[in-house]
Design a protein around this motif. Structure first.
Motif, PDB file in Angstrom:
ATOM      1  N   GLN A 105      25.424  17.392  54.524  1.00 39.04           N
ATOM      2  CA  GLN A 105      26.695  17.499  54.341  1.00 39.04           C
ATOM      3  C   GLN A 105      27.253  18.280  53.249  1.00 39.04           C
ATOM      4  O   GLN A 105      28.308  18.650  53.172  1.00 39.04           O
ATOM      5  CB  GLN A 105      27.214  16.007  54.027  1.00 39.04           C
TER       6      GLN A 105
ATOM      7  N   VAL B  70      26.067  21.069  60.231  1.00 44.55           N
ATOM      8  CA  VAL B  70      27.122  19.674  59.782  1.00 44.55           C
ATOM      9  C   VAL B  70      26.225  18.917  58.818  1.00 44.55           C
ATOM     10  O   VAL B  70      26.477  18.037  58.466  1.00 44.55           O
ATOM     11  CB  VAL B  70      27.188  18.991  61.286  1.00 44.55           C
ATOM     12  N   TRP B  71      24.796  19.417  58.849  1.00 42.96           N
ATOM     13  CA  TRP B  71      24.115  18.373  57.794  1.00 42.96           C
ATOM     14  C   TRP B  71      22.879  19.204  57.253  1.00 42.96           C
ATOM     15  O   TRP B  71      22.311  20.110  57.893  1.00 42.96           O
ATOM     16  CB  TRP B  71      23.182  17.329  58.793  1.00 42.96           C
TER      17      TRP B  71
ATOM     18  N   TRP C  40      27.970  21.692  54.584  1.00 42.32           N
ATOM     19  CA  TRP C  40      28.871  21.670  55.921  1.00 42.32           C
ATOM     20  C   TRP C  40      29.737  23.065  55.706  1.00 42.32           C
ATOM     21  O   TRP C  40      30.206  23.484  54.654  1.00 42.32           O
ATOM     22  CB  TRP C  40      29.813  20.647  55.867  1.00 42.32           C
TER      23      TRP C  40
END
Length: 284
Positions: free
Chosen positions: A258, A255-256, A261
Motif C-alpha cells: 500500500q 496496488v500492493w 500504490w
C-alpha cells in the motif's frame, strides 16, 4: 260520499310481502392463527441459504470480472525494477485491447509465456487454497511475464545512439524516468554470449501481429533481446517476438504494498516515434 279503501294506500308487489332482503354473497375466510407469521417467514430465506446464495453471486462476479475486465497478478522477478519490484501486486485491465485494440509502444503488459521465456522461479504459481482463489480472480495470478512494449508491427529497433539510447524507427527514446540505473554504455545492452556487440545491434521490422518487449531493469531481464539470434546463427531456432494474442492486458495500477500504490501509465517519451522506420534501416 266517502269511499272506504279496504287495502293499503301502496300495495306491495306480488310475492314481496314478508320476504327478507337478499344478502350479498361474500366469502370471507377467517385467518387461522399464525398465518401472518408463516407469510412473513416465506419472504425471507434462512440465513445459511442467503449466505450460500450471496457467496455464489460473488464467485460468479469475480470470475466475470477476471475474465473480461480486470485481473490481479504479482511481479515474479527483478526485471521491471525500479518501478515494479518482485512480489508487487498489480492490476491489469483488458478493455484497452478489446475490439481490435493493440498494445502500444511504452505500455507495460502481462503476457503468457511464448515458450521457454519463464525461468523455473518465475513459472511458479500459487499453491493450495491460493491457487484455487487465483483461478477465480480472488488472488494474484503467477506464471506470466511482465515487460514494456518497445516495438510494434513494422518497427525497427536499434541500439544505440551516441548517448546510449535505443532508437525506434530512428527516434531516440529517453527512458531515464523509468529505467533502472544504467550499468554499461547503453540502455539496451545485450546479454553476454549474444554473439553481437553489447550496444551495437538492430532488429526488425517487427512482423505483423508481433511485439518486441524489454524489462525496465535491462541487465536483469531475459526479454526479446535475450531471444534474438546472432548474425551468424544458422539455423535460427528462437524468436525475439511476442505474439500479440498472448497478451492478457495492460498494467494500470500497483496496488500492493500500500505504501507504494500508484497508477501506471504509458510514458510520453514514445509519442514522437514515427509510424515507419527511415529508409535503409531494415537490417535484413
Amino acid at each position: 260520499m266517502t269511499n272506504d279503501a279496504s287495502g293499503p294506500e301502496h300495495p306491495e308487489e306480488p310475492g314481496s310481502q314478508d320476504q327478507p332482503a337478499p344478502e350479498a354473497s361474500v366469502s370471507v375466510e377467517e385467518a387461522a392463527p399464525g398465518d401472518s407469521e408463516d407469510t412473513s417467514e416465506k419472504k425471507h430465506l434462512p440465513v445459511w441459504q442467503e449466505s450460500i446464495l450471496l457467496l455464489g453471486i460473488a464467485l460468479v462476479l469475480a470470475i466475470v470480472i477476471k475474465t473480461f475486465f480486470v485481473q490481479a497478478f504479482y511481479i515474479p522477478s527483478q526485471s521491471m525494477e525500479p518501478g515494479l519490484i518482485e512480489n508487487d501486486r498489480i492490476l491489469v485491465q483488458k478493455v484497452s485491447y478489446w475490439f481490435g485494440g493493440d498494445p502500444q509502444r511504452g505500455d507495460v503488459i502481462v503476457f503468457k509465456d511464448p515458450g521457454g521465456w519463464l525461468s523455473a522461479e518465475e513459472d511458479k504459481s500459487p499453491t493450495g487454497v491460493a491457487n484455487w482463489l487465483s483461478k477465480i480472480g480472488l488472488y494474484p495470478t503467477g506464471g506470466h511475464l511482465v515487460k514494456r512494449v518497445i516495438g510494434t508491427e513494422g518497427d525497427v529497433i536499434k541500439c544505440c545512439d551516441d548517448q546510449g539510447r535505443i532508437l525506434v524507427n530512428g527516434q531516440p527514446i529517453d527512458e531515464d524516468d523509468f529505467l533502472a540505473k544504467r550499468e554499461g554504455e547503453c540502455d539496451a545492452v545485450l546479454p553476454s554470449g549474444a554473439g553481437q556487440k553489447p550496444c551495437d545491434w538492430t532488429v526488425g521490422p517487427v512482423p505483423e501481429g508481433k511485439l518486441f518487449v524489454m524489462g525496465d531493469n535491462r541487465t536483469q531481464s531475459a526479454d526479446s533481446r535475450y531471444h534474438m539470434c546472432a548474425p551468424d546463427q544458422d539455423p535460427c531456432t528462437q524468436s525475439p517476438w511476442v505474439d500479440a494474442d498472448l497478451v492478457v492486458g495492460k498494467v494500470f495500477s500497483l496496488v500492493w504494498p500500500q505504501s507504494r500504490w500508484t497508477w501506471i501509465s504509458r510514458p510520453d517519451d514514445f509519442d514522437d516515434v514515427p509510424d515507419t522506420p527511415p529508409a535503409g534501416s531494415d537490417p535484413s
